[in-house]
Design a protein around this motif. Structure first.
Motif, PDB file in Angstrom:
ATOM      1  N   GLU A   1      10.098   4.393  -0.346  1.00  0.00           N
ATOM      2  CA  GLU A   1       9.308   3.436  -1.131  1.00  0.00           C
ATOM      3  C   GLU A   1       8.164   4.124  -1.861  1.00  0.00           C
ATOM      4  O   GLU A   1       7.829   3.767  -2.997  1.00  0.00           O
ATOM      5  CB  GLU A   1       8.773   2.330  -0.229  1.00  0.00           C
ATOM      6  N   THR A   2       7.560   5.116  -1.236  1.00  0.00           N
ATOM      7  CA  THR A   2       6.480   5.861  -1.891  1.00  0.00           C
ATOM      8  C   THR A   2       6.977   6.568  -3.145  1.00  0.00           C
ATOM      9  O   THR A   2       6.338   6.526  -4.204  1.00  0.00           O
ATOM     10  CB  THR A   2       5.882   6.898  -0.918  1.00  0.00           C
ATOM     11  N   VAL A   3       8.131   7.214  -3.030  1.00  0.00           N
ATOM     12  CA  VAL A   3       8.710   7.916  -4.190  1.00  0.00           C
ATOM     13  C   VAL A   3       9.068   6.918  -5.292  1.00  0.00           C
ATOM     14  O   VAL A   3       8.778   7.151  -6.475  1.00  0.00           O
ATOM     15  CB  VAL A   3       9.947   8.726  -3.757  1.00  0.00           C
ATOM     16  N   LEU A   4       9.673   5.805  -4.903  1.00  0.00           N
ATOM     17  CA  LEU A   4      10.030   4.786  -5.896  1.00  0.00           C
ATOM     18  C   LEU A   4       8.785   4.226  -6.582  1.00  0.00           C
ATOM     19  O   LEU A   4       8.800   3.969  -7.786  1.00  0.00           O
ATOM     20  CB  LEU A   4      10.816   3.649  -5.231  1.00  0.00           C
ATOM     21  N   GLY A   5       7.721   4.033  -5.832  1.00  0.00           N
ATOM     22  CA  GLY A   5       6.485   3.524  -6.423  1.00  0.00           C
ATOM     23  C   GLY A   5       5.911   4.481  -7.446  1.00  0.00           C
ATOM     24  O   GLY A   5       5.475   4.070  -8.531  1.00  0.00           O
ATOM     25  N   ALA A   6       5.903   5.789  -7.133  1.00  0.00           N
ATOM     26  CA  ALA A   6       5.381   6.782  -8.079  1.00  0.00           C
ATOM     27  C   ALA A   6       6.237   6.836  -9.346  1.00  0.00           C
ATOM     28  O   ALA A   6       5.718   6.895 -10.473  1.00  0.00           O
ATOM     29  CB  ALA A   6       5.324   8.147  -7.410  1.00  0.00           C
TER      30      ALA A   6
ATOM     31  N   ILE B   1       0.839  -1.210   0.000  1.00  0.00           N
ATOM     32  CA  ILE B   1       0.000   0.000   0.000  1.00  0.00           C
ATOM     33  C   ILE B   1       0.873   1.259   0.000  1.00  0.00           C
ATOM     34  O   ILE B   1       0.464   2.320  -0.478  1.00  0.00           O
ATOM     35  CB  ILE B   1      -0.994   0.011   1.187  1.00  0.00           C
ATOM     36  N   THR B   2       2.082   1.143   0.555  1.00  0.00           N
ATOM     37  CA  THR B   2       3.018   2.275   0.503  1.00  0.00           C
ATOM     38  C   THR B   2       3.593   2.431  -0.904  1.00  0.00           C
ATOM     39  O   THR B   2       3.680   3.545  -1.436  1.00  0.00           O
ATOM     40  CB  THR B   2       4.164   2.062   1.506  1.00  0.00           C
ATOM     41  N   PHE B   3       3.967   1.318  -1.521  1.00  0.00           N
ATOM     42  CA  PHE B   3       4.554   1.348  -2.867  1.00  0.00           C
ATOM     43  C   PHE B   3       3.563   1.898  -3.899  1.00  0.00           C
ATOM     44  O   PHE B   3       3.942   2.627  -4.816  1.00  0.00           O
ATOM     45  CB  PHE B   3       5.006  -0.066  -3.251  1.00  0.00           C
ATOM     46  N   THR B   4       2.289   1.532  -3.740  1.00  0.00           N
ATOM     47  CA  THR B   4       1.257   2.010  -4.681  1.00  0.00           C
ATOM     48  C   THR B   4       0.676   3.348  -4.270  1.00  0.00           C
ATOM     49  O   THR B   4      -0.289   3.824  -4.888  1.00  0.00           O
ATOM     50  CB  THR B   4       0.117   0.979  -4.777  1.00  0.00           C
ATOM     51  N   THR B   5       1.239   3.966  -3.212  1.00  0.00           N
ATOM     52  CA  THR B   5       0.813   5.281  -2.684  1.00  0.00           C
ATOM     53  C   THR B   5      -0.660   5.281  -2.285  1.00  0.00           C
ATOM     54  O   THR B   5      -1.336   6.307  -2.388  1.00  0.00           O
ATOM     55  CB  THR B   5       1.085   6.410  -3.709  1.00  0.00           C
ATOM     56  N   THR B   6      -1.173   4.130  -1.813  1.00  0.00           N
ATOM     57  CA  THR B   6      -2.569   4.062  -1.366  1.00  0.00           C
ATOM     58  C   THR B   6      -2.705   4.626   0.045  1.00  0.00           C
ATOM     59  O   THR B   6      -3.521   5.513   0.294  1.00  0.00           O
ATOM     60  CB  THR B   6      -3.069   2.603  -1.399  1.00  0.00           C
ATOM     61  N   GLY B   7      -1.927   4.067   0.983  1.00  0.00           N
ATOM     62  CA  GLY B   7      -1.848   4.612   2.340  1.00  0.00           C
ATOM     63  C   GLY B   7      -3.164   4.628   3.094  1.00  0.00           C
ATOM     64  O   GLY B   7      -3.743   5.689   3.342  1.00  0.00           O
ATOM     65  N   TYR B   8      -3.667   3.449   3.516  1.00  0.00           N
ATOM     66  CA  TYR B   8      -4.930   3.393   4.267  1.00  0.00           C
ATOM     67  C   TYR B   8      -4.805   3.971   5.670  1.00  0.00           C
ATOM     68  O   TYR B   8      -5.776   4.459   6.236  1.00  0.00           O
ATOM     69  CB  TYR B   8      -5.420   1.944   4.361  1.00  0.00           C
ATOM     70  N   GLY B   9      -3.654   3.899   6.281  1.00  0.00           N
ATOM     71  CA  GLY B   9      -3.454   4.446   7.621  1.00  0.00           C
ATOM     72  C   GLY B   9      -3.704   3.479   8.744  1.00  0.00           C
ATOM     73  O   GLY B   9      -3.586   3.859   9.924  1.00  0.00           O
ATOM     74  N   ASP B  10      -4.074   2.224   8.436  1.00  0.00           N
ATOM     75  CA  ASP B  10      -4.306   1.251   9.499  1.00  0.00           C
ATOM     76  C   ASP B  10      -3.000   0.744  10.110  1.00  0.00           C
ATOM     77  O   ASP B  10      -2.977   0.241  11.227  1.00  0.00           O
ATOM     78  CB  ASP B  10      -5.134   0.071   8.998  1.00  0.00           C
TER      79      ASP B  10
END
Length: 408
Positions: free
Chosen positions: A385-390, A361-370
Motif C-alpha cells: 500500500e505504501t508503494v501504491l500510494g507513492a 496513513i500508510t497510503f499517504t506514507t505518513t506512518g505515525y507508528g501508533d
C-alpha cells in the motif's frame, strides 16, 4: 502585341489529331479565342481543341468553349500574363511553364505544371450568378484540378470539385470558400508546402502525405468525412472541433488538440488528448504495452482525468482498510491496536475505524507508528500500500499537469 502559335486539333475515333497550324497575331493587348472565331479564320467545320505556344508578354487572354486546351511557353521564353481566363474547357486544360498574375477558371478541368501564378480562382463568377442544383452536381462529378511543380500565391475555390491534387508545389494560401457546398477529395502530396489552408465546406476525403502546412483553419460549417495523413507537419491548427472530422483517428484528434491549444481551451484539450491516447492504444501490437496503456487509461485517463486518480486512491485506501480489519478480527495477525473498551459489534466498528485510519496513513506514507502491522502478511500488505500510494501521488501530480497545464 499578342503573338500565338496555334495547333488546331480535331477528335476522331476518340483520339485527338493535329490538323492545322496557324499564327494569331494582334496589336491589341486583349485577345478572345473561341471555336467559332477560329472556324472563320481556318474555314474548318469542327474544332475540338488547341495547343498554344505563347511568344509574348503582357497579354490578356480569354479562351472559351474548347474541349481541350494546352498553353505553354516557347523555348527560352516564360510569358508573363497579367490576366488569363478560360471558360468551359470540358475535357482537359493544361498550363505549362507560364507566369500569370491572375488566372480565372470557369467550369473547366485544370492541370498546372511548372508555372508561377499570383492569383488563381476556380469558379469565381458563380458567386455572382445563381446556379441550379443540377449544374452543381455536374460540376462535382466532372471537375478536377491538379497543380504540380508550381508556385501559387493565392488559390481560391468557389465551386464544387471532384478532386483537387497538389504535388511538389508551394502555395501561399489555399481557401475553400463558403460557396462550395461539397468537395469530394483534396490531396496534398510529395513535399508540397502550404502556408495557410482554410476549409469551409463539406469534404469527403482530405489526404495529406509528406507535406507541410503552416496554418490549417476550419470554419464552423466545415465537415470532413475522412482524414488521412502520414509523414506530415501541421504547425498550427484552428477551430478543429470533435465534430469537424467524422471518421476519428489519431491524426484527427491531434488536430483537435492543437486547436484547443490555440483557443486556450483546457477542457477540449483534455478530451482530445484522452481520445488521442485511446486511439494510440488500439494500434499497439505488444500485449504488455496494451496492458500498461489500459491501466493508465483507467487510473488517470492518460493524465487528462485527475479525478480518476482520486477515485482510484479512495478505492485502494478503502479496500486495504477492510483487509486489515478482516485480518485483525479473524486472525492473530493484523494490526496492533490500542485497548478497545467495547465488545461485540461495537468493537468490530472500532477495529474498522482503526484499520481505515492505519490504511490512510500508510497510503499517504505518513506512518505515525501508533499502530503497527503484525505478521508477515499484514506487513507485506502495508508495504504494497505504501508503494501504491507513492506511485498514485506521482500519477495525480502528472494528471493535474496534463489536465490544466499541458495545453499552455
Amino acid at each position: 502585341m499578342i503573338k500565338l502559335n496555334l495547333k488546331i486539333l480535331i477528335k476522331k475515333d476518340n483520339q485527338r489529331k493535329e490538323v492545322k497550324k496557324i499564327m494569331v497575331q494582334t496589336e491589341s493587348p486583349i485577345l478572345h479565342l473561341n471555336p467559332d472565331k477560329l472556324k472563320e479564320e481556318t474555314k474548318m467545320k469542327k474544332i475540338d481543341g488547341i495547343r498554344v505556344k505563347i511568344n509574348c508578354n503582357r497579354a490578356i487572354l480569354h479562351i472559351k468553349g474548347f474541349n481541350y486546351v494546352s498553353l505553354t511557353s516557347s523555348i527560352n521564353n516564360e510569358p508573363n500574363l497579367p490576366y488569363l481566363k478560360i471558360t468551359n474547357c470540358n475535357d482537359s486544360l493544361q498550363l505549362t511553364n507560364l507566369q500569370i498574375k491572375r488566372l480565372d477558371i470557369e467550369n473547366s478541368n485544370l492541370r498546372i505544371i511548372k508555372s508561377f501564378i499570383n492569383e488563381l480562382n476556380l469558379g469565381i463568377s458563380n458567386t455572382f450568378t445563381s446556379t441550379n442544383e443540377e449544374l452543381k452536381q455536374k460540376q462535382l462529378k466532372d471537375l478536377t484540378t491538379s497543380i504540380k511543380d508550381s508556385r501559387v500565391k493565392e488559390f481560391r475555390v468557389f465551386i464544387p470539385q471532384q478532386q483537387i491534387e497538389i504535388r511538389k508545389s508551394q502555395l501561399g494560401r489555399l481557401v475553400i470558400e463558403y460557396e462550395v457546398s461539397n468537395l469530394n477529395e483534396i490531396k496534398i502530396l510529395q513535399n508540397s508546402i502550404i502556408t495557410r489552408f482554410t476549409l469551409s465546406s463539406i469534404i469527403n476525403q482530405l489526404i495529406i502525405d509528406n507535406a507541410t502546412i503552416s496554418h490549417l483553419e476550419f470554419h464552423k460549417q466545415c465537415k470532413i468525412k475522412e482524414f488521412k495523413a502520414q509523414k506530415y507537419s501541421i504547425y498550427n491548427s484552428y477551430n478543429c472541433l470533435p465534430h469537424t472530422i467524422v471518421s476519428k483517428s489519431i491524426d484527427s484528434w491531434k488536430l483537435v488538440m492543437d486547436s484547443a491549444k490555440a483557443r486556450d481551451n483546457s477542457s477540449l484539450h483534455a478530451l482530445a488528448g484522452f481520445e488521442y491516447m485511446k486511439a494510440k492504444r488500439r494500434k499497439l501490437d505488444t500485449f504488455r504495452y496494451k496492458v500498461f496503456y489500459w491501466l493508465m487509461e483507467l487510473i488517470c485517463g492518460y493524465g487528462y482525468k485527475p479525478f480518476n486518480t482520486l477515485v482510484t486512491g479512495v478505492i485502494i485506501w478503502a479496500n486495504f482498510g477492510l483487509i486489515f480489519c478482516f485480518l485483525t478480527i479473524n486472525t492473530e495477525a493484523g494490526l496492533s491496536l490500542p485497548p478497545i473498551q467495547a465488545e461485540g459489534p461495537l468493537k468490530n466498528i472500532y477495529i474498522l475505524g482503526y484499520s481505515l485510519y492505519f490504511s490512510v496513513i500508510t497510503f499517504t506514507t505518513t506512518g505515525y507508528g501508533d499502530i503497527i502491522p503484525i505478521g508477515p502478511l499484514a506487513r507485506s500488505l502495508a508495504s504494497i500500500e505504501t508503494v501504491l500510494g507513492a506511485i498514485l501521488l506521482s500519477i495525480f501530480i502528472f494528471a493535474l499537469t496534463g489536465r490544466f497545464g499541458g495545453f499552455r
